[in-house]
Design an enzyme around this catalytic site. Structure first.
Site, PDB file in Angstrom:
ATOM      1  CG  HIS A   6      -0.313 -42.395  10.827  1.00  0.00           C
ATOM      2  ND1 HIS A   6       0.096 -41.712  11.940  1.00  0.00           N
ATOM      3  CD2 HIS A   6      -0.336 -41.485   9.838  1.00  0.00           C
ATOM      4  CE1 HIS A   6       0.320 -40.443  11.633  1.00  0.00           C
ATOM      5  NE2 HIS A   6       0.067 -40.281  10.341  1.00  0.00           N
ATOM      6  CG  HIS A   8      -0.267 -39.262   5.601  1.00  0.00           C
ATOM      7  ND1 HIS A   8      -1.552 -39.003   6.019  1.00  0.00           N
ATOM      8  CD2 HIS A   8       0.510 -39.157   6.715  1.00  0.00           C
ATOM      9  CE1 HIS A   8      -1.540 -38.741   7.311  1.00  0.00           C
ATOM     10  NE2 HIS A   8      -0.310 -38.832   7.766  1.00  0.00           N
ATOM     11  CG  HIS A 176      -2.219 -36.027  11.034  1.00  0.00           C
ATOM     12  ND1 HIS A 176      -1.277 -35.088  10.708  1.00  0.00           N
ATOM     13  CD2 HIS A 176      -1.637 -37.236  10.849  1.00  0.00           C
ATOM     14  CE1 HIS A 176      -0.163 -35.727  10.333  1.00  0.00           C
ATOM     15  NE2 HIS A 176      -0.357 -37.016  10.414  1.00  0.00           N
ATOM     16  CD  GLU A 282       3.225 -39.728   9.861  1.00  0.00           C
ATOM     17  OE1 GLU A 282       3.812 -39.815  10.949  1.00  0.00           O
ATOM     18  OE2 GLU A 282       2.635 -38.704   9.497  1.00  0.00           O
ATOM     19  NE  ARG A 288       9.451 -39.140   2.787  1.00  0.00           N
ATOM     20  CZ  ARG A 288       8.755 -38.745   1.738  1.00  0.00           C
ATOM     21  NH1 ARG A 288       9.230 -38.941   0.522  1.00  0.00           N
ATOM     22  NH2 ARG A 288       7.585 -38.173   1.883  1.00  0.00           N
TER      23      ARG A 288
END
Ligand SMILES: [Zn+2]
Length: 339
Positions: A6, A8, A176, A282, A288
């Protein structure tokens, strides 16, 4: 091998996102979208070397199953034609990343969905990405309206044309959602987790996997509220005279490990069979920061897996084996990309 299922492209080149804003502005004003911007290989390399690749190396993971930025899919914006142009652009960029870094990234596509537009519309792009780009799956948005839930539930025949193509190509979908445009929901804090939980319940109350026994879904973010409320789901299924969830859903539904604290990971591993858990982080995504309680990034999920009281063989399943089972084309694609 440690496979993160996972990731992006949250660090995609600026002109890519700028073009999207221009495309939507043009659509709102009834103009044609401007031509797509040129993006050089070096510009792509820079975003990856200083982004996802750097984090992979720092954390000691090997391969990321990589897809377009999820919140950026924006299926509620524009119409079917803008979604198609945007999905094409995003998927092409993912393919370029996988071509530049074949040992680090394998692609998953976003679909050109729009609210209340038949998922039949997504079949051609899925086929193109799998057959031409070697992608191993897709991200399926159960709510293209962005928080208003205007499409039928995932068990409805509405979605079947897409499922038929997924089964034919032997690719799974990660369920998602994208950005929330309903102010009641925070995109990553509530809409994502709501989407995960709602998708699981939609599967539970349907005969979807009776009709598609080889169809596979990955529910991300640890399955939303599902593992925590496993007893509720089991009890509801029992009241509905359905088979046990292990038979009813767990041959087809899998969960990832995007859960950002150890107690959550412990619960996931305790409640859900190890065979149904896929490693994921992810990274460079929703969260973050660094957890002051541990001194490490919240999304450095490998640190939690390492602390789980499970055997080395089970850890290997979570890190690699299960991903190779669920993404049926993954092993062949790894062989191809690794040369
Ligand atoms: Zn995601």
């Amino acid at each position: 091998m440690i496979i993160d299922c996972h990731g992006h492209y949250t660090t995609s080149p600026r002109q890519h996102e700028t073009w999207r804003a221009e495309q939507i502005a043009a659509d709102n004003e009834g103009r044609a979208a401007p031509p797509r911007p040129a993006i050089t290989d070096d510009e792509i390399r820079a975003t990856i070397v200083n982004g996802q690749l750097k984090v992979q190396q720092e954390r000691g993971t090997d391969l990321t199953i990589f897809s377009p930025r999820a919140a950026g899919m924006g299926h509620h914006l524009g119409d079917a034609s803008t979604s198609e142009a945007w999905a094409t652009a995003c998927n092409e960029l993912i393919h370029r990343v996988c071509t530049l870094f074949p040992r680090n990234f394998i692609g998953v596509c976003m679909l050109p969905q729009s609210a209340r537009v038949s998922p039949r519309n997504c079949v051609a792009e899925l086929e193109r990405c799998v057959q031409q780009y070697g992608f191993v799956g897709c991200n399926l948005n159960p709510d293209p309206s962005g928080g208003f839930w205007q499409d039928p539930p995932l068990g409805d025949k509405y979605w079947y044309p897409l499922y038929e193509k997924m089964v034919e190509l032997d690719v799974p979908a990660m369920i998602h959602v994208s950005q929330a445009c309903n102010p009641a929901f925070h995109t990553t804090g509530s809409h994502y987790l709501n989407g995960d939980t709602a998708a699981f319940m939609q599967c539970l109350t349907s005969d979807l996997f009776k009709n598609f026994p080889t169809l596979k879904f990955i529910i991300p973010h640890g399955g939303g509220a599902v593992p925590y409320h496993w007893g509720r789901f089991r009890g509801i299924a029992q009241d509905m005279k359905l088979p046990p969830l292990t038979e009813h859903l767990l041959r087809n539904v899998f969960f990832d490990t995007c859960v950002y604290h150890l107690p959550g990971q412990e619960l996931l591993a305790k409640v859900i069979p190890i065979e149904n858990i896929l490693f994921a982080s992810e990274m460079i995504g929703a969260v973050r920061g660094i957890d002051p309680e541990t001194g490490h990034h919240y999304d450095d999920t490998k640190r939690y897996i390492e602390q789980l009281p499970i055997s080395a063989a089970d850890k290997a399943k979570v890190y690699e084996g299960n991903a190779r089972q669920v993404y049926r084309r993954l092993s062949a694609q790894i062989a191809k990309q690794f040369g």
